[in-house]
Enzyme design. Structure first.
Site, short mmCIF file in Angstrom:
data_model
loop_
_atom_site.label_atom_id
_atom_site.label_comp_id
_atom_site.label_asym_id
_atom_site.label_seq_id
_atom_site.Cartn_x
_atom_site.Cartn_y
_atom_site.Cartn_z
N LYS A 41 0.84 -1.20 0.00
CA LYS A 41 0.00 0.00 0.00
C LYS A 41 0.87 1.25 0.00
CE LYS A 41 -0.35 -0.02 5.06
NZ LYS A 41 -1.24 0.00 6.23
N ARG A 139 -9.22 0.77 15.57
CA ARG A 139 -9.21 1.54 14.32
C ARG A 139 -10.37 1.09 13.45
NH1 ARG A 139 -3.68 1.27 10.91
NH2 ARG A 139 -4.39 -0.89 10.74
N TYR A 265 14.72 31.50 4.25
CA TYR A 265 13.61 32.25 4.84
C TYR A 265 13.81 32.47 6.34
CZ TYR A 265 10.86 31.42 0.59
OH TYR A 265 10.39 31.39 -0.70
N MET A 314 10.35 25.03 -0.43
CA MET A 314 9.48 24.08 -1.12
C MET A 314 10.23 23.21 -2.12
SD MET A 314 5.99 24.74 -3.33
CE MET A 314 5.09 25.39 -1.93
#
Length: 383
Positions: A41, A139, A265, A314
């Site tokens: 998965k 779950r 940044y 990013m």
């Protein structure tokens, strides 16, 4: 044919299919007489579901497990014919697609059992189902007290076949945790309700390695297939298991800056000497956490560990190469390793996880789809 421009990017993930196949084979040997189903998965835990599935089957996996109907369909479209189990109930609107993909599915609600049976009857097929029992994960799954009624409900449908009964450990990666015995006892009460030919499965990678009594018809092995430790306490034998993933990039820019210059940044990092900075064209959109530099994150360039400095952006991050040094030339296009080996140095998924206070699963799953994957190793596994 249109050229795939992603393959020209200065970053990529190499997946060693030899490692996947070998890891699977070792799990098969260790788990015998239980079989092994490969959990593929989440795009094969970030490694590429099709590539991993083929290698795992070549290594002896008896079946494949996914989380979504779409993941099962992807494998079928790739020509993979192994049994496929969808690990949780799916939207009823997807039952036709599920059946068309010849996939099996976990069920645990009477409404889903009835609806799936009706859809299977309309299509003239037999739906193969596994009853999922919640023994402590909280779950998904039926309560053990309702299992007998649900088993009967499945068996009453002419177009449903009860193939298996399953549960999932919550604490198998914590050696000695009492939850393992508690869940096993809960599950045993349900197993006693079914015939001997019903498949029984509960063990994940951690349990397959450390809780032999949990190996029933088969184990559902995920993280160990990829050569990643299930936890800091349940670790792989590195003489046997190998990491399959290597994440690399290329230096895209190098500049020399003076002492006192701020980087990235927020100006959270300031140079303390005249130094070289290298820009690497990967960032948090690719799966490098924005705070990677704050936790001591490093990359390998020229066979040496180099510190990431400043906030990861990013699409890019910055590395401090140190002062200009003729014996340490770094230039545009030079290889950068984020995960994997370069020379005598290695950065592991486990090291990333430890620095970030998380688990290896998250590290590999968060490598984004825009980083191209490339199968290496067995020629037949290219995809």
């Amino acid at each position: 044919m249109k050229e795939d421009l992603s393959l020209q990017r200065w970053s990529g993930v190499d997946v060693d299919t030899n490692a996947i196949e070998s890891n699977t084979r070792h799990l098969v040997e260790q788990s015998a007489p239980s079989s092994v189903w490969a959990v593929v998965k989440a795009n094969g835990y970030g490694h590429g579901a099709i590539t991993v599935s083929r290698a795992a089957v070549a290594g002896g996996a008896s079946g494949l497990a996914v989380a979504l109907v779409q993941e099962a369909v992807e494998l079928r479209h790739a020509g993979i014919e192994s049994r496929i189990l969808v690990l949780s109930d799916q939207p009823h609107e997807q039952y036709e697609t599920l059946l068309d993909a010849n996939a099996e599915v976990m069920v645990y609600r009477s409404e889903s059992i009835d609806t799936l049976g009706a859809v299977a009857q309309q299509r003239g097929v037999i739906a193969r189902v596994h009853l999922k029992v919640d023994t402590g994960m909280r779950r998904v799954g039926a309560e053990p007290s309702s299992a007998e009624a649900l088993i009967a409900r499945i068996q009453q449908h002419p177009n449903l076949q009860l193939v298996g009964v399953a549960t999932h450990f919550a604490t198998a990666d914590i050696p000695g945790h009492p939850g393992v015995a508690q869940q096993s006892d809960e599950f045993a009460s349900v197993v006693s309700l079914v015939e001997p030919d019903i498949e029984i499965h509960m063990a994940n990678s951690a349990a397959a390695l450390s809780v032999p009594d949990s190996r029933h018809t088969y184990v559902r092995a995920g993280i160990a297939l990829y050569g990643i430790d299930p936890s800091t306490e349940v670790t792989l034998d590195r003489d046997v298991f190998s990491a399959a993933l290597r994440w690399w990039a290329r230096v895209s820019y190098v500049k020399v800056v003076e002492a006192g210059e701020h980087v990235s940044y927020g100006w959270r990092y300031q140079t303390t000497r005249r130094t070289r900075l290298a820009t690497i064209p990967v960032g948090y959109a690719d799966g490098v956490p924005r705070r990677w530099s704050e936790v001591g994150g490093v990359v390998l360039i020229g066979g040496r560990r180099r510190h990431v400095v400043g906030v990861v952006t990013m699409d890019q991050l910055v590395v401090d190469l140190g002062p200009e040094d003729a014996s340490d030339p770094i230039d545009i296009g030079d290889e950068v390793v984020l995960i994997g080996r370069q020379g005598n140095e290695q950065l592991t998924v486990e090291e990333w996880a430890e620095r970030l206070g998380t688990i290896g699963y998250e590290i590999v799953c968060q490598i984004s789809a825009r980083v191209p994957r490339r199968a290496v190793g067995l020629p037949t596994e290219q995809s």
